[in-house]
Design an enzyme around this catalytic site. Structure first.
Site, mmCIF file in Angstrom:
data_model
loop_
_atom_site.group_PDB
_atom_site.id
_atom_site.type_symbol
_atom_site.label_atom_id
_atom_site.label_comp_id
_atom_site.label_asym_id
_atom_site.label_seq_id
_atom_site.Cartn_x
_atom_site.Cartn_y
_atom_site.Cartn_z
ATOM 1 N N HIS A 53 -12.350 -1.957 10.410
ATOM 2 C CA HIS A 53 -12.539 -2.937 9.340
ATOM 3 C C HIS A 53 -11.256 -3.691 8.986
ATOM 4 O O HIS A 53 -11.276 -4.870 8.684
ATOM 5 C CB HIS A 53 -13.134 -2.233 8.111
ATOM 6 C CG HIS A 53 -12.480 -0.914 7.772
ATOM 7 N ND1 HIS A 53 -12.259 0.061 8.705
ATOM 8 C CD2 HIS A 53 -11.957 -0.417 6.617
ATOM 9 C CE1 HIS A 53 -11.656 1.093 8.146
ATOM 10 N NE2 HIS A 53 -11.450 0.826 6.887
ATOM 11 N N ARG A 54 -10.101 -2.956 9.029
ATOM 12 C CA ARG A 54 -8.831 -3.615 8.699
ATOM 13 C C ARG A 54 -8.472 -4.647 9.750
ATOM 14 O O ARG A 54 -8.019 -5.741 9.462
ATOM 15 C CB ARG A 54 -7.702 -2.574 8.593
ATOM 16 C CG ARG A 54 -6.972 -2.650 7.255
ATOM 17 C CD ARG A 54 -6.034 -1.479 7.063
ATOM 18 N NE ARG A 54 -6.580 -0.239 7.535
ATOM 19 C CZ ARG A 54 -7.438 0.508 6.837
ATOM 20 N NH1 ARG A 54 -7.803 0.158 5.634
ATOM 21 N NH2 ARG A 54 -7.916 1.627 7.359
ATOM 22 N N LYS A 76 -9.035 2.956 17.679
ATOM 23 C CA LYS A 76 -9.578 2.735 16.320
ATOM 24 C C LYS A 76 -9.053 1.412 15.768
ATOM 25 O O LYS A 76 -9.813 0.594 15.247
ATOM 26 C CB LYS A 76 -9.189 3.889 15.389
ATOM 27 C CG LYS A 76 -9.762 3.673 13.992
ATOM 28 C CD LYS A 76 -9.076 4.421 12.876
ATOM 29 C CE LYS A 76 -9.519 3.850 11.531
ATOM 30 N NZ LYS A 76 -8.738 4.287 10.391
ATOM 31 N N GLY A 119 -1.487 5.983 5.971
ATOM 32 C CA GLY A 119 -2.368 5.610 7.089
ATOM 33 C C GLY A 119 -2.627 4.112 7.104
ATOM 34 O O GLY A 119 -2.562 3.460 8.159
ATOM 35 N N ASP A 169 -12.032 9.304 8.258
ATOM 36 C CA ASP A 169 -12.195 9.095 9.707
ATOM 37 C C ASP A 169 -13.036 10.172 10.414
ATOM 38 O O ASP A 169 -13.831 9.830 11.301
ATOM 39 C CB ASP A 169 -10.819 8.996 10.391
ATOM 40 C CG ASP A 169 -10.177 7.630 10.209
ATOM 41 O OD1 ASP A 169 -10.897 6.679 9.838
ATOM 42 O OD2 ASP A 169 -8.966 7.505 10.434
ATOM 43 N N ASP A 216 -7.756 -3.317 0.100
ATOM 44 C CA ASP A 216 -8.534 -2.331 -0.626
ATOM 45 C C ASP A 216 -9.712 -2.029 0.284
ATOM 46 O O ASP A 216 -10.376 -2.941 0.774
ATOM 47 C CB ASP A 216 -9.026 -2.855 -1.976
ATOM 48 C CG ASP A 216 -9.583 -1.710 -2.806
ATOM 49 O OD1 ASP A 216 -8.804 -0.797 -3.142
ATOM 50 O OD2 ASP A 216 -10.793 -1.704 -3.118
ATOM 51 N N PHE A 249 -6.983 9.214 9.319
ATOM 52 C CA PHE A 249 -6.768 9.616 7.931
ATOM 53 C C PHE A 249 -8.078 9.460 7.156
ATOM 54 O O PHE A 249 -9.075 8.956 7.683
ATOM 55 C CB PHE A 249 -5.641 8.766 7.302
ATOM 56 C CG PHE A 249 -5.971 7.308 7.178
ATOM 57 C CD1 PHE A 249 -5.784 6.443 8.234
ATOM 58 C CD2 PHE A 249 -6.495 6.788 5.986
ATOM 59 C CE1 PHE A 249 -6.104 5.090 8.120
ATOM 60 C CE2 PHE A 249 -6.797 5.445 5.853
ATOM 61 C CZ PHE A 249 -6.603 4.593 6.933
ATOM 62 N N SER A 283 0.851 -1.188 0.000
ATOM 63 C CA SER A 283 0.000 0.000 0.000
ATOM 64 C C SER A 283 0.890 1.241 0.000
ATOM 65 O O SER A 283 1.869 1.311 0.743
ATOM 66 C CB SER A 283 -0.901 0.035 1.232
ATOM 67 O OG SER A 283 -1.645 1.241 1.222
ATOM 68 N N ASN A 327 -0.541 4.102 0.697
ATOM 69 C CA ASN A 327 -1.277 5.012 1.583
ATOM 70 C C ASN A 327 -0.667 4.890 2.985
ATOM 71 O O ASN A 327 -0.667 3.825 3.586
ATOM 72 C CB ASN A 327 -2.758 4.583 1.577
ATOM 73 C CG ASN A 327 -3.620 5.363 2.546
ATOM 74 O OD1 ASN A 327 -3.272 5.538 3.711
ATOM 75 N ND2 ASN A 327 -4.765 5.804 2.080
#
Ligand code: IMP
Length: 201
Positions: A185-186, A180, A15, A160, A71, A157, A11, A13
């Site tokens: 979800h992750r 968090k 965050g 959020d 994703d 990020f 990734s 990204n």
């Protein structure tokens, strides 16, 4: 069974990279696509799972390393599940996350006009895939339901600041990072994968 001693977190990204790195065991060396100058694939999948698998396959093939990719995105019910897999692309389209969040809030207000009950329900979804250079792969989905609210909080990020998970009274951006990470979800997707790969660590 070859133990995993290092892993590519597929990734770009920051965050998401940090969250996935912090979910993985501390002893494993984490590599980023930037370190290896791998670029990024086009996200042509139609679902979170398809895109997670496409990214894991791209980075795994390029690096020849065990790779984990996600994703993810925000599905808002009254917007027919949008932005969904286009969550990141909406930020590009509207000129950043802050503007994309303002647009989303306007769209929700407009669509709920004249309705007795304002539907703000939404969920964050994450497709997570781990792939080995042999081609073996495991994919899982994680979801967390909640509601969209006006922007609150400075942590985290992406989207959020506008998402309050069910049974909570603060947004992801008002939560402390570890709070968090323990519910999102992750981490839900990661825990499902972790059960299947425990022996590899
Ligand atoms: P992609 O998976 O790289 O296509 O990007 C998904 C987009 O969804 C990211 O750019 C984030 O803005 C958003 N997103 C995914 N997970 C989260 C999260 O945990 N918090 C806030 N935004 C998220």
């Amino acid at each position: 069974m070859n133990k995993i001693t290092k892993i590519l977190i597929g990734s770009n990204n920051k965050g998401k990279f940090k969250e996935i790195a912090d979910l993985l065991p501390e002893k494993i060396k984490k590599i980023s696509p930037q370190e290896l100058k791998l670029g990024s694939p086009e996200e042509t999948g139609k679902t979170f799972k398809e895109n997670a698998e496409l990214k894991a396959n791209f980075f795994c093939k390029k690096s020849n390393m065990v790779t984990i990719s996600d994703d993810s995105g925000l599905e808002i019910n009254c917007l027919d599940g949008k932005p969904g897999i286009f969550s990141s692309r909406w930020a590009d389209k509207y000129g950043g996350f802050d503007k994309a969040m303002s647009e989303i809030l306007k769209m929700i207000d407009k669509i709920n006009i004249d309705k007795k009950f304002k539907d703000t329900s939404a969920k964050f979804v994450c497709g997570l895939t781990i792939q080995w250079p042999s081609g073996k792969k495991i994919s899982e989905l994680g979801e967390i339901k909640g509601n969209i609210t006006f922007k609150k909080g400075k942590n985290g990020f992406g989207y959020d600041p506008i998402f309050i998970p069910e049974r909570y009274s603060k947004t992801f951006a008002e939560m402390d990072y570890n709070e968090k990470l323990s519910i999102d979800h992750r981490s839900i997707a990661y825990k499902k994968i972790e059960k299947k790969i425990k022996g590899y660590f």
